[in-house]
Design a protein around this motif. Structure first.
Motif, PDB file in Angstrom:
ATOM      1  N   THR A 153       0.657  -1.230  -0.036  1.00  0.00           N
ATOM      2  CA  THR A 153       0.159  -0.129  -0.030  1.00  0.00           C
ATOM      3  C   THR A 153       0.828   1.188   0.072  1.00  0.00           C
ATOM      4  N   GLU A 154       2.247   1.264   0.131  1.00  0.00           N
ATOM      5  CA  GLU A 154       2.728   2.461   0.138  1.00  0.00           C
ATOM      6  C   GLU A 154       3.178   3.045  -1.136  1.00  0.00           C
ATOM      7  N   TRP A 155       3.587   3.939  -1.210  1.00  0.00           N
ATOM      8  CA  TRP A 155       3.782   5.033  -2.348  1.00  0.00           C
ATOM      9  C   TRP A 155       5.469   4.352  -2.776  1.00  0.00           C
ATOM     10  N   ARG A 156       5.527   4.178  -4.105  1.00  0.00           N
ATOM     11  CA  ARG A 156       6.870   3.808  -4.470  1.00  0.00           C
ATOM     12  C   ARG A 156       7.101   4.601  -5.684  1.00  0.00           C
ATOM     13  N   SER A 157       8.535   4.827  -5.729  1.00  0.00           N
ATOM     14  CA  SER A 157       9.058   5.596  -6.735  1.00  0.00           C
ATOM     15  C   SER A 157       9.144   4.856  -8.211  1.00  0.00           C
ATOM     16  N   LYS A 158       9.431   5.521  -9.231  1.00  0.00           N
ATOM     17  CA  LYS A 158       9.450   4.782 -10.383  1.00  0.00           C
ATOM     18  C   LYS A 158      10.731   3.985 -10.390  1.00  0.00           C
ATOM     19  N   VAL A 159      11.921   4.384  -9.780  1.00  0.00           N
ATOM     20  CA  VAL A 159      12.897   3.634  -9.574  1.00  0.00           C
ATOM     21  C   VAL A 159      12.703   2.493  -8.819  1.00  0.00           C
ATOM     22  N   ARG A 160      11.862   2.607  -7.726  1.00  0.00           N
ATOM     23  CA  ARG A 160      11.632   1.371  -6.557  1.00  0.00           C
ATOM     24  C   ARG A 160      10.788   0.399  -7.691  1.00  0.00           C
ATOM     25  N   LEU A 161       9.629   0.856  -8.322  1.00  0.00           N
ATOM     26  CA  LEU A 161       8.961   0.021  -9.271  1.00  0.00           C
ATOM     27  C   LEU A 161       9.729  -0.797 -10.293  1.00  0.00           C
ATOM     28  N   LYS A 162      10.493  -0.175 -10.871  1.00  0.00           N
ATOM     29  CA  LYS A 162      11.468  -0.577 -12.112  1.00  0.00           C
ATOM     30  C   LYS A 162      12.291  -1.830 -11.311  1.00  0.00           C
ATOM     31  N   ARG A 163      12.869  -1.553 -10.143  1.00  0.00           N
ATOM     32  CA  ARG A 163      13.584  -2.497  -9.751  1.00  0.00           C
ATOM     33  C   ARG A 163      12.967  -3.681  -8.773  1.00  0.00           C
ATOM     34  N   GLY A 164      11.548  -3.458  -8.539  1.00  0.00           N
ATOM     35  CA  GLY A 164      10.773  -4.233  -7.902  1.00  0.00           C
ATOM     36  C   GLY A 164      10.937  -4.012  -6.419  1.00  0.00           C
TER      37      GLY A 164
END
Length: 176
Positions: free
Chosen positions: A92-103
């Motif tokens: 449920t936490e917000w994740r940056s594009k970088v974190r999303l890309k890295r899983g």
């Protein structure tokens, strides 16, 4: 890019600070204390270490741990604790594009603070720092009132008196 220099001593005793990524106003760690405890126990069974001190605050934790003789790999232990805790929570936490890309999850800061304990005085200072932290952050006025700490166990072991550092009665403020 920062140049992080870790000190690795086989069987060393270390002080660590581990922070949530979004600290402001978060109570995630104490709200999910049992999940965190399970993650620590789980990792400890596969990658043993001795806990000398541990305190969990709403948005960060401090600990003093000792590695087994010949072992220097504290990073794997901390990484696995963070992973197991994170996997147990809904995304449920917000994740940056970088974190999303890295899983990656958006729960923990990527890094942690580490300090190799050098001698008995250094050990005592860091043990005290761990246990005074809830008072320092204004969460309680007496160390014994904070439930998420090894302080209670150490009182039973005779390491600390139950009324140790009860608050600011002595006029001393504990700063970062």
């Amino acid at each position: 890019m920062p140049d992080y220099r870790r000190v690795y001593r086989p069987g060393g005793t270390y002080f660590f600070t581990i922070n949530l990524l979004q600290r402001a106003g978060s109570d995630l760690l104490v709200r999910h204390i049992n999940t965190l405890r399970f993650a620590v126990r789980s990792v400890k069974t596969r990658h043993p270490f001795l806990v000398h001190a541990w305190v969990v605050l709403p948005d960060h934790l401090h600990c003093v741990i000792e590695l087994p003789t010949g072992d220097t790999d504290f990073s794997t232990r901390l990484r696995l604790i963070k992973i197991e805790f994170s996997k147990s929570l809904p995304k449920t936490e917000w994740r940056s594009k970088v974190r999303l890309k890295r899983g990656e999850r958006g729960i923990w800061q990527r890094r942690f603070w580490e300090h190799l304990i050098k001698d008995e005085a250094d050990y005592r200072a860091h043990m005290d720092y761990v246990h005074i932290n809830p008072v320092k952050h204004g969460l309680v006025s007496r160390v014994c009132d904070w439930p998420f700490s090894t302080f209670h166990y150490l009182v039973k072991q005779g390491v600390y008196p139950g009324d140790w550092a009860g608050g600011y009665e002595d006029g001393v403020a504990y700063d970062d």
